[in-house]
Write a protein that holds these residues in place. Structure first.
Motif, mmCIF file in Angstrom:
data_model
loop_
_atom_site.group_PDB
_atom_site.id
_atom_site.type_symbol
_atom_site.label_atom_id
_atom_site.label_comp_id
_atom_site.label_asym_id
_atom_site.label_seq_id
_atom_site.Cartn_x
_atom_site.Cartn_y
_atom_site.Cartn_z
ATOM 1 N N GLY B 204 0.815 -1.209 0.000
ATOM 2 C CA GLY B 204 0.000 0.000 0.000
ATOM 3 C C GLY B 204 0.847 1.256 0.000
ATOM 4 O O GLY B 204 0.597 2.206 -0.748
ATOM 5 N N ALA B 205 1.903 1.223 0.826
ATOM 6 C CA ALA B 205 2.764 2.404 0.932
ATOM 7 C C ALA B 205 3.440 2.694 -0.397
ATOM 8 O O ALA B 205 3.556 3.851 -0.807
ATOM 9 C CB ALA B 205 3.806 2.170 2.026
ATOM 10 N N LYS B 206 3.849 1.626 -1.089
ATOM 11 C CA LYS B 206 4.536 1.841 -2.360
ATOM 12 C C LYS B 206 3.569 2.431 -3.385
ATOM 13 O O LYS B 206 3.909 3.376 -4.111
ATOM 14 C CB LYS B 206 5.107 0.518 -2.866
ATOM 15 N N ALA B 207 2.328 1.875 -3.401
ATOM 16 C CA ALA B 207 1.339 2.381 -4.347
ATOM 17 C C ALA B 207 1.049 3.859 -4.075
ATOM 18 O O ALA B 207 0.990 4.688 -4.995
ATOM 19 C CB ALA B 207 0.053 1.558 -4.242
ATOM 20 N N ARG B 208 0.938 4.185 -2.750
ATOM 21 C CA ARG B 208 0.635 5.576 -2.420
ATOM 22 C C ARG B 208 1.782 6.484 -2.832
ATOM 23 O O ARG B 208 1.576 7.577 -3.369
ATOM 24 C CB ARG B 208 0.375 5.705 -0.916
ATOM 25 N N LEU B 210 3.920 6.033 -5.229
ATOM 26 C CA LEU B 210 3.958 6.185 -6.679
ATOM 27 C C LEU B 210 2.902 7.175 -7.157
ATOM 28 O O LEU B 210 3.116 7.933 -8.097
ATOM 29 C CB LEU B 210 3.750 4.830 -7.362
ATOM 30 N N GLN B 211 1.723 7.176 -6.457
ATOM 31 C CA GLN B 211 0.639 8.044 -6.904
ATOM 32 C C GLN B 211 0.813 9.478 -6.417
ATOM 33 O O GLN B 211 0.697 10.423 -7.193
ATOM 34 C CB GLN B 211 -0.696 7.498 -6.397
ATOM 35 N N THR B 212 1.070 9.596 -5.111
ATOM 36 C CA THR B 212 1.044 10.935 -4.531
ATOM 37 C C THR B 212 2.415 11.470 -4.170
ATOM 38 O O THR B 212 2.573 12.659 -3.948
ATOM 39 C CB THR B 212 0.196 10.947 -3.257
ATOM 40 N N GLY B 213 3.420 10.591 -4.075
ATOM 41 C CA GLY B 213 4.742 11.054 -3.674
ATOM 42 C C GLY B 213 4.924 11.096 -2.174
ATOM 43 O O GLY B 213 6.003 11.389 -1.683
#
Lengths: 500, 394
Positions: B204-208, B210-213
């Motif tokens: 989840g942290a990686k996805a976030r 990538l999306q928001t920085g």
């Protein structure tokens, strides 16, 4: 157009005096601040590590010098509270550590071997001394011979059959003399009778395995019929081939013949030398020991592993599937198992593989194991070197019309071996350290003899094990560290600026 | 001209000069020589075995061994079979290798980084460690730790102790043994749950990011989860765990977990000796990362710690992993030196079996198969790992 410099008031006429560098940057203080106390964390580390180092050095010095016992006859001297190193143990055992149980009145022989080896090795290691080719030939051909004769006493007593077999093999090998001189096609054509005779000799010899033939009497001895006929055919083949080479008037035939004569003569001379009784007392290898055995095992392993390793590396990169497969299987099996199982194998399994009655020496069996094991590692080192040579070098050599062996010997291997030198020496160092494993199968190398000496009731004390191990560790360290420094020196010398 | 070329236009060469046919001939000769050699060896071996009255085959594995083994992870007694003795030895090999690999990796990374330290003294100490330990044979280190370091320790009665629960004496290291009561499985469930949760959090942290920085403290959350969840599990059933402490009984300790001195000596020697090789690989790996990378990262405003973690280490790992794999392999093979001090690993147990039964070929065969498959497995895993870590270029 320039203004007259003499009229410009602001131009200096002399250099300004040099200011001293900032106090924090220069001198001892600057060095300390930069290297030891650049930040609070670094200062803390320096103090901790420094305290540890001082404690370690002080303890070692106290143990080895101040608390040590320097004189004494037996364990009495080294028992007691707070005694450091027990040096009299070393004075007492040192000769044994060097020679093992080699007879005391014969120890001039290993000494002579050490002396000759050192005298031949030192000029070899100094790059500026010339005559490297002769030096290497002495070290690789004559020195081993001298060592065998001196250490074991020579006088092998070869059988007459052995001489006959070697001469037959040499004459059989003479079949390739015309081929070497005139090229494959021409050589085969000129020496057709020789080739046919040689093939017949081989077939008859192979037949000897399949059928049992009666032995026949040849005047002075009884021999088995088929091997005897095969030997006769081999003699004939050799004589015919040599005649073909001699019949040619161009120099090629004669020079190939000379090469063959040199090899054959050298081999027979070596056999004769081993056979002659020099009056040296025979010393069984079970009496050899200590540093002598460590060096014998290490040097044999090193000398044998390089050529075998090069052949295996070439085989592994060969385009012939059978050759490649054999090389890969051989290399991976030896590299996949620990050396100690290889040594167990050579000491318990090798005797099973040999015909009944054939029995060879324990040390020799260990040497075979060590040599095969280290050649597998050497093969991988050489292969890495071969892979680093750009394709253009291979293609260039082929474009010049060089044959495979010419290309390898003259173009590829010199470059590949040069870039592999650090790894080759690294391999030597680990082989040298691995020789200690032979002590597990009951050969008294340096470590084995030290272990045996520590069990001596005459010197049993709490101080003896640390003292003995410290000394032997120091000996090994000097050898290995020396080798690694020498390799770094050679690496710098050989660096020809290809590196960025 | 036409005389030397055939219809297809290929030059006609004699079979001797055709590389293909020549290669075929060489290979056939090689095969024949090999076959003759193999035939000879098999014949000799059969004859030798017959004359020594040894029957070949693996029947001996099921016979009762009649010897004891000082350390075993599975139940074993002198009534157990030879096969079981070898299996115990194999497990001991795996145990000492796994534990030493972990320790050697930690020592190696610490020393390799220390050697590159800007602190002169720290760098020198690391160099000293490497030069001393790697230039002295491993077997000698094993003997040194066994008889010069561990033997002089006090006897069990005067053992060194921490909190009266850890005892260090010349009989080895004694530790308390945890005994789990009813419901302890909830703790295990908590641990497994924590692992799953950590994986989800990391994803989840990686996805976030990538999306928001925006970043998320994955490490601290994971540590809290891994410690917290099993504790909660234990707490729910009222901590059903107690410790069995080692107690002095007569001349030795009873109860608890005993780490025999042979294991400790081998562990210390293997991990400290192999640590030097890992340290050198780590140093080479870090040096292989070009200085421009560090400078660029610093110019982007990353703090030194992050430069190391995000820029230098990921690139250095690619250089470090291949030599690391071969170092692990050689450590596993070197663990066979256990036989010198009597730690019952595969080679030591096999040696005893070999001496008692005389089945040299079978025992050596088992050794070779086991070590070869360990080698192949390790190198296979490392190749897979290496492929994952490799730089993906366009």
């Amino acid at each position: 157009m320039a203004a007259d410099p003499a009229n410009l008031a602001y131009v200096r006429t002399e250099e300004a005096p040099l200011l001293p560098p900032p106090a924090n940057e220069a001198g001892v203080r600057g060095w300390l601040i930069k290297n030891l106390f650049s930040s609070p964390l670094n200062s803390l580390l320096t103090i901790l590590v420094g305290a540890f180092l001082i404690w370690l050095i002080w303890d070692t010095v106290k143990w080895g010098l101040f608390d040590a016992v320097w004189t004494g006859e037996n364990r009495e001297a080294c028992t007691g509270e707070g005694v450091g190193a027990c040096w009299p143990l070393i004075w007492d055992k040192f000769p044994q550590w060097m020679y093992g149980f080699y007879p005391i009145d014969q120890r001039w022989r290993p000494n002579l071997v050490f002396l000759i080896g050192g005298a031949a090795l030192i000029p070899m290691l100094i790059p500026s001394v010339g005559g490297k080719l002769w030096n290497a030939m002495f070290l690789l051909i004559f020195f081993p011979l001298i060592t065998i004769i001196l250490l074991s006493g020579g006088h092998v007593n070869f059988l007459a059959q052995t001489y006959a077999a070697v001469i037959a093999l040499l004459l059989l090998a003479a079949v390739i003399v015309p081929i070497a001189a005139f090229g494959l096609e021409d050589g085969l054509q000129r020496n057709r009778p020789g080739i046919i005779l040689a093939a017949a000799a081989l077939l008859v010899w192979l037949g000897g395995f399949l059928v049992d033939t009666p032995s026949i009497s040849i005047g002075f001895a009884r021999v088995n019929a088929l091997p005897f006929f095969s030997m006769l055919l081999a003699f004939l083949a050799g004589v015919v081939s040599l005649k073909v080479a001699l019949a040619d008037n161009s120099g090629a035939g004669r020079s190939a013949l000379k090469g063959w004569a040199l090899i054959a003569g050298g081999l027979l001379l070596a056999m004769l030398l081993l056979d002659i009784d020099f009056g040296l007392e025979p010393v069984e290898t079970s009496q050899w020991g200590g540093l002598l055995v460590t060096l014998v095992v290490a040097v044999t392993g090193i000398v044998a592993s390089l050529p075998i390793g090069i052949l295996l590396a070439l085989g592994r990169r060969s385009k012939m599937p059978v050759v490649r497969m054999f090389s890969i299987v051989f290399i991976e099996i030896w590299r996949g198992v620990p050396l100690i199982t290889v040594l167990f194998m050579s000491s318990v399994m090798l005797p099973l593989f040999l015909p009944e009655g054939v029995n060879f020496d324990k040390l020799l069996r260990a040497l075979v194991g060590v040599a095969l094991f280290s050649s597998a590692y050497m093969a991988e080192v050489v292969r890495a070197g071969l892979q680093a040579i750009p394709r253009g070098q291979y293609e260039g050599a082929q474009a010049l019309g060089l044959s495979y062996w010419q290309m390898m010997a003259k173009i590829i291997l010199p470059q590949a071996l040069k870039i592999s030198i650090p790894n080759i020496v690294g391999n030597f160092i680990s082989l040298f350290k691995d020789t200690t494993l032979v002590s597990i199968i009951g050969i008294f190398d340096l470590l084995g003899i030290v272990q045996a000496g520590l069990r001596d009731a005459n010197w049993a004390s709490a101080a003896s094990a640390p003292t003995g191990y410290f000394t032997v560790a120091l000996i090994f360290w000097v050898f290995c560290f020396g080798m690694s420094r020498y390799s770094m020196f050679i690496e710098r010398r050989l660096a020809t600026g290809h590196k960025r | 001209m036409t005389a030397t070329t055939d219809v297809a236009g290929k030059p006609r060469v004699s079979p001797w000069n055709d590389p293909g046919k020549r290669a075929l001939l060489i290979q056939i000769i090689l095969l024949v020589v090999f076959a003759i050699l193999a035939y000879e060896i098999v014949q000799n071996t059969l004859a030798n075995l017959r004359s020594r009255n040894i029957s070949s085959g693996f029947d001996f594995l099921s016979k009762s061994s009649g010897f004891d083994i000082i350390q075993s992870l599975v139940p074993y007694s002198s009534n157990s079979s030879y096969g079981r003795a070898l299996f115990v030895g194999f497990l001991n090999t795996l145990l000492i290798s796994a534990v030493s690999i972990v320790a050697a990796t930690i020592i190696g990374f610490v020393m390799g980084i220390m050697r590159l330290s800007k602190n002169w003294l720290v760098a020198r100490v690391a160099t000293l460690y490497i030069e001393i330990f790697r230039n002295i044979p491993l077997l000698l280190w094993i003997f040194i730790f066994y008889s010069a370091v561990l033997k002089p320790l006090p006897g069990p009665r005067e053992a060194l102790t921490i909190f009266d629960s850890f005892f260090l004496s010349n009989r080895g290291l004694m530790m308390p043994r945890p005994l789990f009561g009813d419901g302890a499985w909830l703790g295990g469930v908590g641990f497994l749950l924590a692992l799953v949760a950590c994986w989800l959090v990391a994803r989840g942290a990686k996805a976030r990011q990538l999306q928001t920085g925006e970043t998320f403290p994955v490490l601290w959350t994971s540590i809290a989860l891994i410690i917290g969840l099993p504790l909660i599990g234990f707490a729910l059933v009222g901590f059903p765990i107690h410790w069995e402490y080692p107690v002095l009984q007569g001349f030795n300790f009873g109860g608890g977990i005993a780490v025999i001195p042979e294991f400790m000596a081998l562990f210390l020697a293997l991990s400290i000796y192999t640590g030097t090789y890992i340290a050198e690989s780590v140093r080479a790996g870090i040096m292989a990362v070009s200085h421009g990378q560090t400078e660029a990262a610093l110019a982007l405003g990353l703090r030194p710690g992050r430069v190391l973690r995000l820029v230098v280490v990921p690139q250095a790992m690619r250089v470090i992993i291949p030599p690391l794999a071969s170092t692990y392999l050689s450590l596993t093979k070197n663990s066979s030196l256990a036989v010198a001090i009597g730690y019952p690993d595969l080679v030591a147990a096999g040696g005893t079996v070999l001496n008692q039964t005389g089945q040299a070929i079978e025992v050596v065969g088992i050794w070779m198969v086991v070590y070869l498959s360990l080698s192949l497995l390790t190198s296979g895993f490392m190749n897979w790992f290496n492929a994952r870590m490799r730089l993906v270029e366009r």
